[in-house]
Enzyme design. Structure first.
Site, mmCIF file in Angstrom:
data_model
loop_
_atom_site.group_PDB
_atom_site.id
_atom_site.type_symbol
_atom_site.label_atom_id
_atom_site.label_comp_id
_atom_site.label_asym_id
_atom_site.label_seq_id
_atom_site.Cartn_x
_atom_site.Cartn_y
_atom_site.Cartn_z
ATOM 1 N N ARG A 73 0.860 -1.177 0.000
ATOM 2 C CA ARG A 73 0.000 0.000 0.000
ATOM 3 C C ARG A 73 0.899 1.231 0.000
ATOM 4 O O ARG A 73 2.115 1.109 0.021
ATOM 5 C CB ARG A 73 -1.033 -0.012 1.150
ATOM 6 N N GLY A 74 0.268 2.406 -0.018
ATOM 7 C CA GLY A 74 1.049 3.626 -0.196
ATOM 8 C C GLY A 74 1.128 3.925 -1.689
ATOM 9 O O GLY A 74 1.460 3.038 -2.489
ATOM 10 N N ALA A 75 0.820 5.177 -2.047
ATOM 11 C CA ALA A 75 0.664 5.495 -3.468
ATOM 12 C C ALA A 75 1.869 5.097 -4.337
ATOM 13 O O ALA A 75 1.691 4.429 -5.368
ATOM 14 C CB ALA A 75 0.350 6.982 -3.612
ATOM 15 N N ARG B 195 -7.456 -0.003 -6.584
ATOM 16 C CA ARG B 195 -7.525 1.086 -5.602
ATOM 17 C C ARG B 195 -7.734 2.385 -6.369
ATOM 18 O O ARG B 195 -6.904 2.762 -7.179
ATOM 19 C CB ARG B 195 -6.233 1.171 -4.762
ATOM 20 N N GLN C 20 -2.224 2.211 10.118
ATOM 21 C CA GLN C 20 -0.919 2.177 9.434
ATOM 22 C C GLN C 20 0.161 2.894 10.254
ATOM 23 O O GLN C 20 1.340 2.589 10.127
ATOM 24 C CB GLN C 20 -1.021 2.845 8.050
ATOM 25 N N ASP D 13 -1.780 10.760 -1.549
ATOM 26 C CA ASP D 13 -2.166 9.741 -2.522
ATOM 27 C C ASP D 13 -2.531 10.373 -3.856
ATOM 28 O O ASP D 13 -2.476 9.718 -4.903
ATOM 29 C CB ASP D 13 -3.326 8.915 -1.985
ATOM 30 N N ASN E 262 -5.044 12.715 1.158
ATOM 31 C CA ASN E 262 -4.212 11.770 1.922
ATOM 32 C C ASN E 262 -5.135 10.974 2.843
ATOM 33 O O ASN E 262 -6.361 11.166 2.867
ATOM 34 C CB ASN E 262 -3.144 12.535 2.712
ATOM 35 N N LYS E 263 -4.528 10.109 3.631
ATOM 36 C CA LYS E 263 -5.271 9.222 4.537
ATOM 37 C C LYS E 263 -6.294 9.994 5.364
ATOM 38 O O LYS E 263 -6.025 11.092 5.830
ATOM 39 C CB LYS E 263 -4.259 8.509 5.435
HETATM 40 O O1 MRU Z 1 -4.473 3.387 2.294
HETATM 41 P P1 MRU Z 1 -2.980 3.471 2.211
HETATM 42 O O2 MRU Z 1 -2.273 2.881 3.387
HETATM 43 O O3 MRU Z 1 -2.465 2.974 0.896
HETATM 44 O O4 MRU Z 1 -2.731 5.032 2.216
HETATM 45 C C1 MRU Z 1 -1.449 5.580 2.267
HETATM 46 C C2 MRU Z 1 -1.520 6.966 2.771
HETATM 47 O O5 MRU Z 1 -2.513 7.619 2.732
HETATM 48 C C3 MRU Z 1 -0.284 7.519 3.314
HETATM 49 O O6 MRU Z 1 -0.565 8.482 4.256
HETATM 50 C C4 MRU Z 1 0.652 8.093 2.366
HETATM 51 O O7 MRU Z 1 0.894 9.396 2.664
HETATM 52 C C5 MRU Z 1 0.398 8.165 0.962
HETATM 53 S S1 MRU Z 1 1.586 7.222 0.145
HETATM 54 C C6 MRU Z 1 3.165 7.837 0.532
#
Ligand code: MRU
Length: 367
Positions: free
Chosen positions: A53-55, A90, A203, A244, A254-255
């Site tokens: 996970r993570g963009a 995703r 996370q 993201d 973002n999250k």
């Molecule tokens: O749902 P995820 O765990 O894939 O989301 C990741 C995030 O939102 C992180 O905060 C992150 O900043 C983005 S990827 C570096």
């Protein structure tokens, strides 16, 4: 980065020359397990179920997913259907679409017999570029930590607050929001990280805390509601988050929960920076709240929680009455007006169309 002293990336070609190995992030922090992806459906599963996970890492896994698909079917139809399957895994992180389109555009002019090998080389190149991009974000962002250290008279550690996991586990190596922390820490600047636990998937508590611990960076995990209180009491010098998807105008998706941290930072005069590789910028969008699709995930991520019991076994328990409905929005958008700046691989940009266009003039479009 290192795990128990041994260097790792989050994704790498497997020894058999036909598959791809990843770290299964659903098992962290309790178990460090490596999983082998052997075909397209395993790659799609790994992204959808958040083994990766993570963009940025989602993007690179998508690229390797195309490699695995083309081994079985290198035709145009095979390429198109693999791209569509991976893209649907995703919806919010734009790096996935970027990586899939980049690989597909380079492959399409090639003979089908050459595509699988070429795809492999392109995916490896995209992974290497992600590492150098994140390393550059680290170098630029570390200046912010260095400046905060100078501003406190070099008397105490710089307190950084971060949300979710935007460390090396979210990329191929180094991370985005945590890259400046690693660069500063490695160069001897004392830095301490407040780690938001980041409900519902945790996370922060499970991944950010784990990787900071592995690297020896001082940190403290806090419940998601604590950041505002810490900021009111001068205990946060700087917020660093990932993204993201970021619009051409500097709105940062973002999250879920990032927006609330930005509001608290704004109210307390705490600088709030997003660390964003240019592959995360969606140059076609100008209004993040209106235009960015927000992933809604399985309600069980909210209604249940997993953890390790005293017996060393990992178990999942329900947190709420069985009949209560839940909503599970995975991301939110922080408007550019709440973002102090955007740390990119080319430097720190103002969170605005003009600021980003100054660093990326080749992407300038009319509003
Ligand atoms: O749902 P995820 O765990 O894939 O989301 C990741 C995030 O939102 C992180 O905060 C992150 O900043 C983005 S990827 C570096």
């Amino acid at each position: 980065m290192r795990v128990d002293g041994r260097p790792y990336r989050t994704i790498w070609p497997a020894e058999d020359g036909r598959s791809v190995d990843i770290i299964d992030q659903t098992k962290l922090p309790h178990r460090f397990e490596i999983v082998r992806l052997q075909n397209l459906s395993e790659a799609a599963h790994a992204i959808r179920e958040m083994l990766v996970r993570g963009a940025p890492l989602i993007g690179v896994t998508g690229a390797y997913g195309l490699v695995l698909a083309l081994k079985d079917d290198p035709s145009d139809a095979g390429l198109d259907s693999a791209r569509a399957l991976l893209l649907a895994t995703r919806p919010t992180a734009v790096n996935l679409a970027w990586a899939l389109d980049s690989v597909a555009a380079e492959l399409r002019p090639l003979n089908t017999s050459d595509r699988a090998d070429a795809a492999f080389r392109i995916a490896a190149r995209i992974a290497d570029e992600d590492v150098s991009t994140c390393r550059a974000i680290g170098a630029h962002g570390a200046r912010l930590i260095q400046d905060a250290y100078a501003a406190n008279g070099r008397r105490r550690a710089v307190n950084v607050l971060t949300h979710c996991n935007a460390g090396w586990l979210a990329t191929v190596d180094w991370g985005t929001a945590l890259a400046p922390v690693y660069v500063a820490h490695d160069s001897g600047i004392p830095v301490h990280v407040w780690v938001d636990e980041t409900r519902p998937r945790n996370q922060g508590a499970s991944l950010t805390a784990w990787e900071l611990l592995q690297h020896g960076v001082p940190h403290t995990v806090i419940a998601d509601n604590v950041g505002g209180h810490l900021m009111q009491h001068g205990q946060v010098d700087l917020c660093l988050v990932g993204s993201d998807r970021t619009t051409a105008t500097g709105d940062v998706c973002n999250k879920i929960g990032t927006y609330l941290k930005a509001l608290a930072a704004h109210d307390n005069g705490v600088p709030f920076y997003a660390c964003v590789p240019s592959t995360t910028i969606d140059w076609s969008l100008s209004d993040g709240v209106r235009d960015i699709p927000i992933e809604q995930r399985d309600g069980r991520e909210v209604s249940e929680i997993s953890g390790m019991g005293a017996d060393g076994k990992v178990a999942t328990v329900r947190l709420m009455p069985a009949g209560s409905p839940v909503a599970n929005y995975a991301f939110d958008v922080t408007p550019a007006r709440l973002v102090t700046g955007i740390v990119t691989e080319r430097g720190i940009a103002g969170a605005s169309r003009a600021g980003l266009a100054e660093l990326f003039p080749e992407m300038r479009r009319s509003p």
